[in-house]
Design an enzyme around this catalytic site. Structure first.
Site, PDB file in Angstrom:
ATOM      1  N   CYS A   2       0.840  -1.195   0.000  1.00  0.00           N
ATOM      2  CA  CYS A   2       0.000   0.000   0.000  1.00  0.00           C
ATOM      3  C   CYS A   2       0.886   1.260   0.000  1.00  0.00           C
ATOM      4  CB  CYS A   2      -0.945   0.111   1.177  1.00  0.00           C
ATOM      5  SG  CYS A   2      -2.020  -1.302   1.382  1.00  0.00           S
ATOM      6  N   ARG A  27       4.102  -0.525  -4.966  1.00  0.00           N
ATOM      7  CA  ARG A  27       4.004  -1.106  -3.630  1.00  0.00           C
ATOM      8  C   ARG A  27       2.660  -1.781  -3.387  1.00  0.00           C
ATOM      9  NH1 ARG A  27       7.575   1.599   0.234  1.00  0.00           N
ATOM     10  NH2 ARG A  27       9.238   2.394  -1.050  1.00  0.00           N
ATOM     11  N   TRP A  75      -2.722  -2.721  -1.497  1.00  0.00           N
ATOM     12  CA  TRP A  75      -2.443  -4.143  -1.603  1.00  0.00           C
ATOM     13  C   TRP A  75      -3.359  -4.782  -0.569  1.00  0.00           C
ATOM     14  CZ3 TRP A  75      -0.637  -8.130   1.566  1.00  0.00           C
ATOM     15  CH2 TRP A  75      -0.241  -9.289   0.892  1.00  0.00           C
ATOM     16  N   ASN A  99      -2.294   2.373   5.917  1.00  0.00           N
ATOM     17  CA  ASN A  99      -1.384   1.254   5.609  1.00  0.00           C
ATOM     18  C   ASN A  99      -1.234   0.445   6.878  1.00  0.00           C
ATOM     19  OD1 ASN A  99      -0.817   2.187   3.102  1.00  0.00           O
ATOM     20  ND2 ASN A  99       1.301   2.757   3.546  1.00  0.00           N
ATOM     21  N   GLY A 100      -1.142  -0.864   6.741  1.00  0.00           N
ATOM     22  CA  GLY A 100      -0.923  -1.700   7.919  1.00  0.00           C
ATOM     23  C   GLY A 100      -2.139  -2.557   8.201  1.00  0.00           C
ATOM     24  N   GLU A 477      17.097 -18.341  -5.391  1.00  0.00           N
ATOM     25  CA  GLU A 477      16.743 -17.001  -5.865  1.00  0.00           C
ATOM     26  C   GLU A 477      16.234 -17.064  -7.308  1.00  0.00           C
ATOM     27  OE1 GLU A 477      16.060 -14.295  -4.747  1.00  0.00           O
ATOM     28  OE2 GLU A 477      16.388 -12.834  -6.322  1.00  0.00           O
ATOM     29  N   LYS A 481      12.562 -15.792  -8.414  1.00  0.00           N
ATOM     30  CA  LYS A 481      12.372 -14.791  -9.481  1.00  0.00           C
ATOM     31  C   LYS A 481      11.356 -15.307 -10.491  1.00  0.00           C
ATOM     32  CE  LYS A 481      13.509 -12.089  -8.217  1.00  0.00           C
ATOM     33  NZ  LYS A 481      14.103 -11.690  -7.003  1.00  0.00           N
ATOM     34  N   GLU A 484       7.712 -15.542  -9.115  1.00  0.00           N
ATOM     35  CA  GLU A 484       7.097 -14.234  -8.864  1.00  0.00           C
ATOM     36  C   GLU A 484       6.502 -13.622 -10.126  1.00  0.00           C
ATOM     37  OE1 GLU A 484      10.526 -12.160  -6.882  1.00  0.00           O
ATOM     38  OE2 GLU A 484       8.915 -11.453  -5.582  1.00  0.00           O
ATOM     39  N   HIS A 500      17.232 -37.409  -2.692  1.00  0.00           N
ATOM     40  CA  HIS A 500      16.565 -37.662  -1.413  1.00  0.00           C
ATOM     41  C   HIS A 500      15.062 -37.402  -1.495  1.00  0.00           C
ATOM     42  CE1 HIS A 500      20.395 -38.380   0.457  1.00  0.00           C
ATOM     43  NE2 HIS A 500      20.857 -37.270  -0.105  1.00  0.00           N
ATOM     44  N   LYS A 596       5.758  -4.371  -3.530  1.00  0.00           N
ATOM     45  CA  LYS A 596       7.202  -4.192  -3.388  1.00  0.00           C
ATOM     46  C   LYS A 596       7.664  -4.243  -1.936  1.00  0.00           C
ATOM     47  CE  LYS A 596      11.315  -3.397  -4.882  1.00  0.00           C
ATOM     48  NZ  LYS A 596      11.986  -4.555  -5.462  1.00  0.00           N
TER      49      LYS A 596
HETATM   50  O1  M6R Z   1      12.633  -5.106   1.173  1.00  0.00           O
HETATM   51  P1  M6R Z   1      13.095  -6.452   1.613  1.00  0.00           P
HETATM   52  O2  M6R Z   1      14.385  -6.844   1.025  1.00  0.00           O
HETATM   53  O3  M6R Z   1      13.103  -6.597   3.110  1.00  0.00           O
HETATM   54  O4  M6R Z   1      12.000  -7.453   1.058  1.00  0.00           O
HETATM   55  C1  M6R Z   1      12.027  -8.811   1.333  1.00  0.00           C
HETATM   56  C2  M6R Z   1      11.144  -9.559   0.383  1.00  0.00           C
HETATM   57  O5  M6R Z   1       9.817  -9.159   0.516  1.00  0.00           O
HETATM   58  C3  M6R Z   1      11.570  -9.351  -1.076  1.00  0.00           C
HETATM   59  O6  M6R Z   1      12.899  -9.698  -1.263  1.00  0.00           O
HETATM   60  C4  M6R Z   1      10.687 -10.168  -2.031  1.00  0.00           C
HETATM   61  O7  M6R Z   1      10.922 -11.528  -1.835  1.00  0.00           O
HETATM   62  C5  M6R Z   1      10.945  -9.733  -3.458  1.00  0.00           C
HETATM   63  N1  M6R Z   1       9.713  -9.579  -4.146  1.00  0.00           N
HETATM   64  C6  M6R Z   1      11.810 -10.672  -4.210  1.00  0.00           C
HETATM   65  O8  M6R Z   1      11.907 -10.412  -5.551  1.00  0.00           O
END
Ligand code: M6R
Length: 601
Positions: A2, A27, A75, A99-100, A477, A481, A484, A500, A596
Site C-alpha cells: 500500500c 508497492r 495491496w 497502511n498496515g 533465488e 524470481k 514471482e 533424497h 514491493k
Molecule cells: O525489502 P526487503 O528486502 O526486506 O523485502 C524482502 C522480500 O519481501 C523481497 O525480497 C521479495 O521476496 C521480493 N519480491 C523478491 O523479488
C-alpha cells in the site's frame, strides 16, 4: 505494501496526489482512491485495479484552489481487491486512508455496530473512520476525537484522516508503518508513506517515529507523542527523480538488471581500496569480539543471507546462522553473547525483518543493517548500516538490490576475514571484486540467446533450479524470481539433495535449470545433473563448460573466482525469468498478488 499520500496547499491537488501515488503504485496495485476537500466540499474517487483506472475516472476533475487531499494505492489484506474495499473509506463526513493492519478491528467493529453504525466494506480500515466520528460526536473536538481513536487501535498503521469537522487539517498517526511529512518553500505540506512520493515536491522532510501523531495544515506540522507536542527534526530531501524512469527498457526490472554493473561499482566506491576494504560506517571496535553472526531477512534478501553465510564461514571463519524473519520473531530466540545480528532488506520497511531487528536490539547483540533505503525504519533502528547504493528499485522482483546486497556482504566477510585469510586468498578476492562490474554487464548475445530459449519454457509442470555451495541459494533465488513474475511453479534445491526425494518428480516436462560453475564442485554437480538426465529431465545448463547431456546450454565465461561466476549466473537467471514472463504476457513490474514493500506481517 500500500502507498499513502497527502497534500495541503493551493496546487492542483488531484494531480499532486496522483503523481505521488504513481511513485508508490509498485508497492500495491489492487485499487486506488483519493479524497479532496476545498471550499466546494469533499470529492472522492475510487477505482479497482491499477492507478490508470483512477486516472481515467478523474480525468475531467480539477481542484486548483486551496484545500487538502489524501490518496491511497492498495495491496489487499482484508477484503477483496474491489472498489468498495478501496481507500479512502468514508464515514458520514470524514475519510481515512491507512497502511498496515488493525488487529482488533473485529472487536471495534462489533462495538460500533451495537451502537447502530453500519459498515460498507470488508476492510479493517473502515473501523477507523467510524470510530473517529463516534468519538467526535462525544468530544466535539475533532483532534481530541482522533487521539481517542488511535488510542483504541492495536496493530500497525500509518493513517491519514480528513474530516469536514476540521476542514483545513489532515490528521495523521504512525505506528509500525512508515510515514513522512514534508514542506516546500511555499509552505505546502506533502505526506507520503515513502519519500519517493515527495521527491521533486517537498524540500525538507521529517521521518515520523512510532507513536507519533498530529495534524498538518497550511505551512505547519504539529507532531505529538503521548499528548506532548514535539519539534520534528527536518532534513533536506534528495530532489533527483531521474533514476525512477524506464529509459527505453520494456520494464523497470529489465532496466534494473542492466543497471547492475554500474550500481555495483557505486557500492564499491570508497570501500574497495587498492589492497583492502574500508567501511567508514564501521569502527574497528564494532567488529571486535564477534563469535557468531545471525543473518535475518525475508525473500530475496534471505537468499542473500544464505549465500553470505557460506562466505563468512569460509573467509572469516566465524559461525553463522540464517533466519527467516517471520519465523525468528516468534520463536523466542536464543541470542548468544558476542552475536552480530545482521538484517538484510532492500526496502528497510519489511515488517517481519524490522520486528526481528527490534527483538535482537533487546539482547546483547550488536546490530547491523544491510539496506538500500537510507532513513528507512530498519536503518533508523539498527546500530549501524551499510547502504547498498542500488538506487531506487521499482520492479517488484528484486534484482539490483540483491546484487548489491551480495557485494556488500562479500566485502564485509573480507573485512572480517582479513586476519584469518591468507594474504594470497585475500588478494584474489580483492582482484575478483574489481571484475564484478564487468561480470554483470549484460551481453547482447547472451540476452538474445535467452530471449530465444525462453519460448521452450512456457509450459511443463514445473522447474527445479539446482546448485551447490553459494550457488544453492542462487538457485533458490532463480526459482523465486521465476515464480514471482511467470506464475510457473519453481523450486530451488541443493544439487546433492535431489536423490533424497525431489527426483521422483522428474520427467521430460520437468525443466531443470542447473548452475554448473567451473570453480565450485563442478564434477559433483555434473554427476547430479547426469542422474537427472538419465531420468529424462529437460536440462538447461548454465555453465562455462560444454555439456553434452544438456538440452539447452547458456554459456558463462571461464573465470578463476567463484564470485565472478556467481554474479554472472545471477544475471542469466534474472534474464531467463524476465523473458519467460514477458512471453507469457505478464506485467513483470507489478506481478499479481505481490507488492514491493511488505509492511504487514
Ligand atoms: O525489502 P526487503 O528486502 O526486506 O523485502 C524482502 C522480500 O519481501 C523481497 O525480497 C521479495 O521476496 C521480493 N519480491 C523478491 O523479488
Amino acid at each position: 505494501m500500500c502507498g499513502i499520500v497527502g497534500y495541503v496547499g493551493e496546487g492542483e491537488k488531484k494531480e499532486i496526489l496522483l503523481s505521488g501515488l504513481r511513485e508508490l503504485e509498485y508497492r500495491g496495485y489492487d485499487s486506488a482512491g483519493i479524497a479532496l476537500m476545498d471550499q466546494a466540499g469533499i470529492h472522492h474517487f475510487k477505482a479497482a485495479g491499477k492507478l490508470s483506472y483512477l486516472e481515467a475516472k478523474t480525468a475531467e476533475f480539477t481542484s486548483a484552489s486551496f484545500g487538502i487531499g489524501i490518496g491511497h494505492t492498495r495491496w489487499a489484506t482484508h477484503g477483496k481487491p474491489n472498489e468498495i474495499n478501496a481507500h479512502p473509506h468514508l464515514g458520514k463526513y470524514s475519510f481515512v486512508v491507512h497502511n498496515g493492519i488493525i488487529e482488533n478491528y473485529q472487536e471495534l467493529k462489533g462495538r460500533l455496530q451495537k451502537k447502530g453504525v453500519s459498515f460498507l466494506s470488508q476492510t479493517d480500515t473502515e473501523v477507523i473512520v467510524h470510530l473517529f466520528e463516534y468519538y467526535n460526536e462525544i468530544h466535539t473536538d475533532p483532534f481530541c476525537a482522533f487521539e481517542k481513536t488511535i488510542g483504541d487501535l492495536q496493530g500497525a498503521y500509518a493513517i491519514l484522516l480528513i474530516t469536514k469537522a476540521s476542514p483545513n487539517h489532515i490528521f495523521f498517526a504512525k505506528e509500525g508503518s512508515p510515514l513522512i511529512l514534508g514542506t516546500d518553500a511555499q509552505n505546502h505540506v506533502y505526506i507520503g508513506s515513502s519519500d519517493a512520493a515527495l521527491i521533486g515536491k517537498a524540500h525538507t522532510v521529517t521521518y515520523l517515529e512510532d507513536g507519533q501523531y498530529g495534524r498538518v495544515y497550511k505551512g505547519a506540522l504539529e507532531i505529538f507523542v503521548q499528548g506532548k507536542q514535539i519539534l520534528p527534526p527536518m532534513v533536506p530531501l534528495q530532489r533527483n527523480t531521474l533514476y525512477a524512469q524506464k529509459e527505453g527498457y520494456r520494464f523497470f526490472m529489465e532496466k534494473e538488471i542492466y543497471e547492475q554493473s554500474s550500481v555495483l561499482s557505486n557500492a564499491m566506491l570508497g570501500r574497495l581500496r587498492e589492497k583492502d576494504i574500508f567501511f567508514e560506517e564501521i569502527t574497528p571496535s564494532f567488529l571486535s569480539h564477534i563469535s557468531h553472526i545471525t543473518f535475518c531477512a525475508c525473500g530475496t534478501s534471505y537468499h542473500a543471507a544464505l549465500s553470505a553465510a557460506y562466505l563468512f564461514e569460509r573467509l572469516a571463519q566465524v559461525s553463522t546462522s540464517v533466519e527467516i524473519a517471520s519465523e525468528f520473531r516468534y520463536k523466542k530466540p536464543y541470542i548468544q553473547e558476542g552475536t552480530l545480528f545482521i538484517v538484510i532488506s532492500q526496502s528497510g520497511e519489511t515488517a517481519d525483518t524490522l520486528e526481528a531487528l527490534k527483538r535482537a536490539k533487546r539482547s546483547t547483540a550488536k546490530t547491523l543493517a544491510i539496506c538500500n533505503v537510507d532513513n528507512s525504519s530498519i536503518v533508523r533502528t539498527a546500530d549501524t548500516t551499510l547502504l547498498t547504493r542500488a538506487g531506487i528499485e521499482k520492479g517488484v522482483a528484486s534484482t539490483k538490490a540483491f546484487a548489491t546486497q551480495m557485494l556488500v556482504l562479500w566485502m564485509l566477510a573480507l573485512e572480517m576475514g582479513k586476519e584469518t585469510m591468507t594474504s594470497t586468498e585475500y588478494a584474489e578476492n580483492i582482484r575478483a571484486l574489481r571484475k564484478i562490474p564487468t561480470a554483470t554487464q549484460v551481453s547482447t548475445e547472451t540476452h538474445e540467446r535467452i530471449q530465444r530459449l525462453s519460448k521452450r519454457y512456457l509450459h511443463g509442470h514445473g522447474f527445479f533450479f539446482i546448485g551447490r555451495d553459494i550457488f544453492y541459494p542462487l538457485a533458490l533465488e532463480g526459482a523465486l524470481k521465476l515464480k514471482e513474475i511467470s506464475y510457473l511453479h519453481a523450486e530451488g534445491y541443493p544439487s546433492g539433495e535431489m536423490k533424497h526425494g525431489p527426483i521422483a518428480l522428474v520427467d521430460s516436462e520437468l525443466f531443470t535449470i542447473c548452475l554448473m560453475p567451473k570453480t565450485t564442485l563442478y564434477e559433483k554437480n555434473r554427476s547430479n545433473v547426469e542422474e537427472l538426465s538419465a531420468r529424462d529431465a529437460t536440462i538447461c545448463a548454465i555453465t562455462p563448460e560444454p555439456f553434452s547431456l544438456a538440452d539447452d546450454l547458456i554459456y558463462t565465461k571461464h573465470t578463476e573466482h567463484p564470485m565472478c561466476e556467481f554474479f554472472e549466473m545471477m544475471v542469466v537467471l534474472q534474464l531467463l525469468s524476465l523473458e519467460i514472463a514477458i512471453r507469457l504476457g505478464n506485467d513483470v513490474d507489478m506481478p499479481r498478488n505481490l507488492a514491493k514493500s511488505v509492511t504487514v506481517e
